[in-house]
Write an enzyme that holds these catalytic residues in place. Structure first.
Site, mmCIF file in Angstrom:
data_model
loop_
_atom_site.group_PDB
_atom_site.id
_atom_site.type_symbol
_atom_site.label_atom_id
_atom_site.label_comp_id
_atom_site.label_asym_id
_atom_site.label_seq_id
_atom_site.Cartn_x
_atom_site.Cartn_y
_atom_site.Cartn_z
ATOM 1 C CG ASP A 118 -2.069 1.098 1.361
ATOM 2 O OD1 ASP A 118 -3.047 0.952 0.627
ATOM 3 O OD2 ASP A 118 -1.857 1.852 2.124
ATOM 4 C CG HIS A 356 -5.597 -2.802 -0.491
ATOM 5 N ND1 HIS A 356 -4.969 -2.445 -1.583
ATOM 6 C CD2 HIS A 356 -5.251 -2.026 0.715
ATOM 7 C CE1 HIS A 356 -4.181 -1.456 -1.055
ATOM 8 N NE2 HIS A 356 -4.170 -1.227 0.275
#
Length: 378
Positions: A118, A356
């Site tokens: 991320d 994610h």
């Protein structure tokens, strides 16, 4: 503070990093100088704890593995939790300096690999870009890196075509029939920390829902590249990326879950979720949100033009979940990473049934992909 539920062999440590922080990190493996070192960098809203499934797995493969709470997060101190603090300390090259300081505090002069997820993938990429002599290889998870901001000779303050298109697309979101706003601009604003910290569903349940929605378990459809960089294309993203204009993130999560049955997570236990809710309950989100404010600051981005034209020339790889919309959040980013940003990109791997939070959702597959990359002689 709560005792972290760590596996045997994982140690919690603290040290000053020479850049104003007393860093907290988790580590595993043999710390002697001859053991190759790996640094794991988390994203938002995460912690060093987010790498709990990688620490021992990589250590057992012969590495000394270190995962810090980065500036603004967790049990690392020395940063100021105020919205109006000096944003320069959260500029990307200073976040790199934080990591360099930790490496130096550990008595090392080089790192076998820096791995980021991320927003941490951006920090890891900048580490490899600025100091390839220290960070000898790079693994980016979930978030493609497109390179430093460009510098135009003769017109250094004029935005390039790509930047103009992005600015127009973001501005155009508010003019859509269903007015929208981009989550990064919301995170950069004055209200995000209080709205999420005091979520009406409670912080614990807000985080449960947020993690759920961005996981494979919460995906409505298989992500795909957006056709172009326009407001209409960006509006196709899930609402946790392109939000309704009149609500904050905690309300966005509540609305998204209103018509769903939130089933128990197969990858995030209640014990692990408690770590996140208690740590962010204690610190708030402002430290992490300052990363977004710095990243959306035109002045600070212009400062990073010093590195314009540089590429990442150490061996690198990209790993993401097949169900992660974040890979496609910025149209063209994946292609730009391959074409422009990384001159020695060894592989791109997409992990099935992962969203994610790929290293937490499918740790065995991610660990295998990382070890395959690391054992290629990188």
């Amino acid at each position: 503070m709560m005792t972290l539920p760590l596996e045997p062999g994982v140690r919690a440590c603290y040290s000053d990093n020479g850049n104003g922080l007393r860093i907290h990190w988790l580590e595993a493996g043999d710390p002697r100088p001859e053991t190759p070192m790996i640094v794991l960098l988390h994203g938002f809203p995460e912690l060093a704890f987010s790498w709990r499934h990688q620490l021992n797995a990589l250590a057992q493969a012969g590495f000394y593995v270190v995962a810090p709470d980065q500036r603004g997060y967790g049990r690392t101190t020395g940063w100021i939790a105020e919205a109006d603090t000096d944003l320069g300390t959260f500029r990307m090259d200073n976040l790199v300096r934080d990591v360099l300081g930790l490496v130096q505090a550990l008595g090392r002069t080089s790192v076998h690999a820096v791995v980021g997820h991320d927003f941490g993938a951006h920090v890891a990429a900048w580490c490899a870009l600025i100091r390839p002599d220290v960070f000898r290889s790079l693994a980016m998870l979930a978030t493609p890196f497109t390179g430093p901001p460009p510098f135009r000779l003769g017109a250094p303050d004029a935005p390039d075509l790509r930047s103009r298109q992005l600015a127009e697309a973001l501005a155009g979101l508010s003019a859509l029939e269903r007015p929208r706003k981009h989550y990064q601009l919301y995170y950069s604003g004055p209200d995000a920390n209080a709205e999420m910290h005091a979520a009406r569903q409670g912080l614990h349940e807000f985080l449960r829902g947020y993690y759920y929605l961005k996981s494979a378990q919460g995906a409505d459809e298989r992500p795909e590249p957006l056709p172009d960089l326009t407001a209409q294309s960006l509006a196709r993203l899930p609402t946790y990326y392109v939000m309704d204009a009149d609500v904050g993130m905690s309300e966005t999560v509540a609305r998204s879950l209103a018509q769903r049955e939130l089933r128990p997570s197969p990858w995030l236990s209640d014990e692990a979720l408690c770590v996140y809710s208690q740590e962010f309950g204690r610190t708030g989100f402002q430290g992490g949100l300052l990363w977004y404010r710095a990243a959306t600051s035109r002045e600070l981005q212009q400062g990073l033009q010093l590195y314009a034209g540089l590429t990442i020339d150490v061996p690198s790889c990209f790993i993401a979940g097949e169900q992660d919309w974040g890979v496609h959040m910025l149209p063209g980013a994946l292609d730009a990473m391959h074409r422009d940003a990384c001159s020695r990109l060894v592989s791109s791997r997409f992990i099935a049934d992962a969203g994610h939070w790929v290293q937490q959702e499918k740790p065995e597959a991610v660990n295998a992909a990382l070890l395959d990359f690391l054992n290629r002689g990188c």
